[in-house]
Design an enzyme around this catalytic site. Structure first.
Site, short mmCIF file in Angstrom:
data_model
loop_
_atom_site.label_atom_id
_atom_site.label_comp_id
_atom_site.label_asym_id
_atom_site.label_seq_id
_atom_site.Cartn_x
_atom_site.Cartn_y
_atom_site.Cartn_z
N SER A 74 0.83 -1.20 0.00
CA SER A 74 0.00 0.00 0.00
C SER A 74 0.88 1.27 0.00
O SER A 74 1.71 1.43 -0.88
CB SER A 74 -0.96 -0.05 1.21
N PHE A 135 -10.50 2.31 8.13
CA PHE A 135 -9.54 2.03 7.06
C PHE A 135 -9.24 0.54 6.99
O PHE A 135 -9.15 -0.05 5.92
CB PHE A 135 -8.26 2.84 7.31
N GLN A 139 -9.86 -2.18 3.87
CA GLN A 139 -8.79 -3.03 3.36
C GLN A 139 -9.25 -4.47 3.22
O GLN A 139 -8.78 -5.21 2.36
CB GLN A 139 -7.59 -3.01 4.33
N ASP A 199 -9.69 -5.72 -4.49
CA ASP A 199 -9.16 -4.57 -3.76
C ASP A 199 -9.97 -3.30 -4.05
O ASP A 199 -10.14 -2.92 -5.20
CB ASP A 199 -7.69 -4.36 -4.18
N HIS A 227 -7.29 -6.02 -0.17
CA HIS A 227 -6.12 -5.14 -0.05
C HIS A 227 -5.00 -5.71 0.81
O HIS A 227 -3.91 -5.15 0.87
CB HIS A 227 -6.57 -3.77 0.49
#
Length: 245
Positions: A74, A135, A139, A199, A227
């Site tokens: 990332s 967050f 992911q 993702d 992700h």
């Protein structure tokens, strides 16, 4: 003597995220594998002021042995590409994990919508913990083991210090503003990548755009991963890494 493999984590995280695969990576690589904290994250007390990608990457590059293999997940992927371009003697190869040279959506470039990053920034001021949790949820989106993935991620992260405010805010700025496509296209070292087809932060459509920029770019896509493929699909991830090392 092989090249040292250095693992770089993503935004809001720390080196703890790699604990699930570090032992296997050491076995695969048969040489030193080291996970480090980005400046201002985890146990890294170094936090440049002002916090820019260049200043933070410079600090990180000082910790690297010559000819390291950088594996960046990332936000860590942007650091890996930037270091490869500016301190090429330190880098032999870059392996991106769920990372793109440009994370923000633009005309003809799939990415994270501007309002999503802007919202994170706004919420960060009032509710840091909640923002990072949200967050984490993004992911894991699309992964069959999403709930377990988030739980596991949180446990791993809690072994290290919370990220510094400046690093979090600057990290979102870097994700929102940095366009490393020219750098990616001209990268002086080989670039490999592992993506998750589901993702939400690096959309599947971005992969073909990346391949069009750099003809030597090679990648693998894990079909049901999101992700954080090294957590949700550990075996497939390790198989992909093995071929790239």
């Amino acid at each position: 003597m092989q090249n040292e493999l250095v693992l770089l984590h993503g935004w809001g995280m720390n080196q703890g995220v790699w604990q699930l695969v570090q032992a296997e990576l050491e076995f695969l690589h048969a040489d030193e594998v080291r996970s480090v904290d980005l400046p201002g994250y985890g146990n890294s007390s170094a936090c440049p002021h002002p916090y820019t990608l260049h200043a933070a990457a410079a600090l990180l590059s000082e910790q690297l042995k010559p000819q390291s293999i950088l594996m960046g997940w990332s936000l860590g992927g942007l650091f890996a590409l930037y270091i490869a371009q500016h301190w090429p003697e330190k880098v032999a190869k870059v392996i991106l994990v769920a990372a793109s040279p440009l994370f923000a959506e633009q005309a003809q470039w799939p990415g994270i919508k501007d309002n999503v990053l802007a919202q994170f920034k706004q919420q960060l001021v009032n509710q840091r913990e909640k923002t990072i949790e949200r967050f984490l949820a993004i992911q894991a989106m699309g992964s069959a083991s999403a709930r377990d993935d988030i739980k596991q991620l949180k446990q791993l992260l809690n072994h290290y210090n919370a990220p510094q405010e400046a690093a979090l805010t600057a990290g979102l700025d870097i994700l929102q503003q940095q366009d490393l496509r020219p750098l990616f296209a001209q990268c002086p070292v080989p670039v490999r990548a592992i993506f998750g087809r589901l993702d939400a932060l690096v959309p599947y459509k971005a992969i073909a755009k990346m391949a069009a920029l750099n003809s030597a770019f090679e990648y693998e896509v894990i079909d049901k991963a999101s992700h954080a493929p090294f957590i949700s699909h550990k075996n497939e991830f390790l198989t992909a890494v093995k071929s790239m090392l």
